[in-house]
Write an enzyme that holds these catalytic residues in place. Structure first.
Site, PDB file in Angstrom:
ATOM      1  N   HIS A   1      -6.505   3.001  -3.631  1.00 31.04           N
ATOM      2  CA  HIS A   1      -6.418   3.216  -2.282  1.00 31.04           C
ATOM      3  C   HIS A   1      -6.688   4.654  -2.161  1.00 31.04           C
ATOM      4  O   HIS A   1      -6.010   5.242  -1.209  1.00 31.04           O
ATOM      5  CB  HIS A   1      -5.061   2.991  -1.907  1.00 31.04           C
ATOM      6  CG  HIS A   1      -4.646   2.837  -0.306  1.00 31.04           C
ATOM      7  ND1 HIS A   1      -5.464   2.238   0.484  1.00 31.04           N
ATOM      8  CD2 HIS A   1      -3.559   3.287   0.501  1.00 31.04           C
ATOM      9  CE1 HIS A   1      -5.281   2.115   1.697  1.00 31.04           C
ATOM     10  NE2 HIS A   1      -4.078   3.045   1.685  1.00 31.04           N
TER      11      HIS A   1
ATOM     12  N   TYR B   1      -6.432   3.302   6.168  1.00 29.73           N
ATOM     13  CA  TYR B   1      -6.518   3.003   7.556  1.00 29.73           C
ATOM     14  C   TYR B   1      -7.857   1.683   7.862  1.00 29.73           C
ATOM     15  O   TYR B   1      -8.137   1.630   8.875  1.00 29.73           O
ATOM     16  CB  TYR B   1      -7.176   4.103   8.457  1.00 29.73           C
ATOM     17  CG  TYR B   1      -6.243   5.177   8.001  1.00 29.73           C
ATOM     18  CD1 TYR B   1      -4.963   5.500   8.395  1.00 29.73           C
ATOM     19  CD2 TYR B   1      -6.823   6.295   7.200  1.00 29.73           C
ATOM     20  CE1 TYR B   1      -4.182   6.516   8.021  1.00 29.73           C
ATOM     21  CE2 TYR B   1      -6.041   7.275   6.948  1.00 29.73           C
ATOM     22  CZ  TYR B   1      -4.636   7.395   7.461  1.00 29.73           C
ATOM     23  OH  TYR B   1      -3.878   8.618   7.154  1.00 29.73           O
TER      24      TYR B   1
ATOM     25  N   HIS C   1      -5.597   9.753   0.633  1.00 26.07           N
ATOM     26  CA  HIS C   1      -5.219   8.700   1.830  1.00 26.07           C
ATOM     27  C   HIS C   1      -6.061   9.572   2.793  1.00 26.07           C
ATOM     28  O   HIS C   1      -5.278   9.402   3.877  1.00 26.07           O
ATOM     29  CB  HIS C   1      -3.746   8.564   2.036  1.00 26.07           C
ATOM     30  CG  HIS C   1      -3.424   7.464   2.721  1.00 26.07           C
ATOM     31  ND1 HIS C   1      -3.548   7.258   4.199  1.00 26.07           N
ATOM     32  CD2 HIS C   1      -3.336   6.047   2.340  1.00 26.07           C
ATOM     33  CE1 HIS C   1      -3.058   5.945   4.331  1.00 26.07           C
ATOM     34  NE2 HIS C   1      -3.087   5.274   3.427  1.00 26.07           N
TER      35      HIS C   1
ATOM     36  N   HIS D   1       3.547  -2.104   3.139  1.00 23.70           N
ATOM     37  CA  HIS D   1       3.587  -0.785   2.537  1.00 23.70           C
ATOM     38  C   HIS D   1       4.845  -0.728   1.846  1.00 23.70           C
ATOM     39  O   HIS D   1       6.013  -0.643   2.379  1.00 23.70           O
ATOM     40  CB  HIS D   1       3.619   0.163   3.565  1.00 23.70           C
ATOM     41  CG  HIS D   1       2.255   0.480   4.373  1.00 23.70           C
ATOM     42  ND1 HIS D   1       2.112  -0.611   5.525  1.00 23.70           N
ATOM     43  CD2 HIS D   1       1.229   0.891   4.197  1.00 23.70           C
ATOM     44  CE1 HIS D   1       0.961  -0.499   5.971  1.00 23.70           C
ATOM     45  NE2 HIS D   1       0.317   0.527   5.242  1.00 23.70           N
TER      46      HIS D   1
ATOM     47  N   ASP E   1       0.795  -1.043   0.059  1.00 29.07           N
ATOM     48  CA  ASP E   1      -0.084   0.064  -0.015  1.00 29.07           C
ATOM     49  C   ASP E   1       0.822   1.219  -0.028  1.00 29.07           C
ATOM     50  O   ASP E   1       2.002   1.162   0.388  1.00 29.07           O
ATOM     51  CB  ASP E   1      -0.882  -0.012   1.288  1.00 29.07           C
ATOM     52  CG  ASP E   1      -2.096  -0.909   1.275  1.00 29.07           C
ATOM     53  OD1 ASP E   1      -1.790  -1.695   0.259  1.00 29.07           O
ATOM     54  OD2 ASP E   1      -3.051  -0.740   2.052  1.00 29.07           O
ATOM     55  N   ASP E   2       0.138   2.354  -0.449  1.00 28.19           N
ATOM     56  CA  ASP E   2       0.556   3.826  -0.311  1.00 28.19           C
ATOM     57  C   ASP E   2       1.602   4.171  -1.250  1.00 28.19           C
ATOM     58  O   ASP E   2       2.470   5.269  -1.055  1.00 28.19           O
ATOM     59  CB  ASP E   2       1.137   4.098   1.182  1.00 28.19           C
ATOM     60  CG  ASP E   2       0.054   3.732   2.234  1.00 28.19           C
ATOM     61  OD1 ASP E   2      -1.275   3.353   1.900  1.00 28.19           O
ATOM     62  OD2 ASP E   2       0.320   3.955   3.462  1.00 28.19           O
TER      63      ASP E   2
END
Ligand code: NI
Length: 312
Positions: free
Chosen positions: A168, A209, A172, A263, A117-118
């Protein structure tokens, strides 16, 4: 014409998307410095943690994006040849009727999905792609739209190498605090960024989250067709506990049908991957993307009510 991307279940789209909102236009002129400041508000998918001040030095804010956490990285030496994930001809077309939210998938087989992720991140994501390619492992990347716009070439490479891209969100933010129309606009911007960068449309999403209320999940599923993908293993890698801890937590939590969260934004997480992936391969896991895992879903056997033994 047969495009190999079809085998991954991607719907190929044209890349000419019009900017349809003033906000998007505003983002178009977001400077790199502006992104760094925005990035300082990004934390992880699993929990919020304020970014330590000093991570971005005064000079760093104006210079090119740099990582600070992986300067000591050395490619770990492996004993013998790198283990290889098998070639598998797996379907990735899943039924949207099979559920809205998934933290794992019931499958018959030793399949597991790694999710990162991210990203994309200019150094860590390419490093991870190298590691995955060496092992023939396909994974799923839940990307942030704003970062996709900064590093579209990394998203393109990710798709070209057979990985799946998931939504995603664009910024964020904690989506559960937003209105339905704000959630839709944010997810749409991320989807558009992915289409512009790589010509493919994401098929699943993961809320930052993990925060999305049930009625919001239903709205997102109805509007975008995305199943909401959570996770069965969370190594808390965003707290930077060190590569060996990240690795041991993932190995402790791994199971068939599992979805592993981590991540690619963080250098330590990427550092932990050679040992983690090799250990999972040695345990016989076969790596698939999230869509492939969803397509393999089998019904959970219903437990038969215990038949009371007849008194004899
Ligand atoms: Ni996240």
């Amino acid at each position: 014409m047969d495009n190999p991307l079809n085998a991954l279940g991607y719907k190929l789209l044209t890349t000419s998307l019009e900017s349809d909102s003033p906000q998007e236009e505003k983002f178009g002129i977001l400077t790199r410095r502006g992104f760094l400041l925005a990035a300082a508000t990004l934390t992880s998918c699993a929990a919020a943690e304020p970014l330590k001040s000093g991570t971005l030095g005064r000079a760093g804010a104006a210079a090119a994006v740099k990582t600070t956490s992986n300067t000591a990285y050395r490619t770990p030496t492996t004993q013998g040849p790198v283990p290889r994930n098998p070639d598998m001809a797996l379907d990735s077309n899943f039924s949207k009727a099979n559920g809205i939210s998934f933290s794992r998938v019931h499958v018959s087989g030793n399949y597991i999905a790694m999710t990162y992720d991210d990203g994309p991140h200019p150094q860590n994501t390419p490093r991870l792609l190298d590691m995955l390619r060496a092992r023939n492992i396909k994974a799923t990347f839940y990307v942030i739209g704003q970062s996709v716009n900064l590093y579209p070439q990394i998203v393109r490479r990710t798709v070209e190498e057979g990985h799946e891209i998931g939504n995603h969100s664009n910024t964020h933010r904690l989506l559960s605090k937003l209105s339905d129309s704000e959630i839709s606009a944010d997810l749409a911007r991320c989807e558009e960024a992915i289409v512009r960068a790589a010509g493919v449309k994401p098929r699943t999403m993961r809320p930052p989250y993990g925060g999305l209320l049930q009625k919001q999940r239903e709205m997102v599923h109805a509007q975008f067709g995305y199943p909401i993908i959570l996770w069965s293993v969370d190594p808390l890698d965003w707290k930077r506990p060190g590569p060996s801890v990240v690795s041991s937590r993932i190995l402790a939590g791994a199971s068939a049908g599992g979805i592993v969260l981590s991540h690619d934004l963080h250098g330590q997480t990427v550092d932990s991957m050679p040992a983690t992936l090799d250990a999972l391969l040695r345990r016989g896991y076969q790596f698939v993307t999230v869509s492939q895992l969803l397509a393999m879903q089998t019904p959970v056997p219903t437990t038969q009510p215990a038949v009371a033994p007849a008194n004899s």
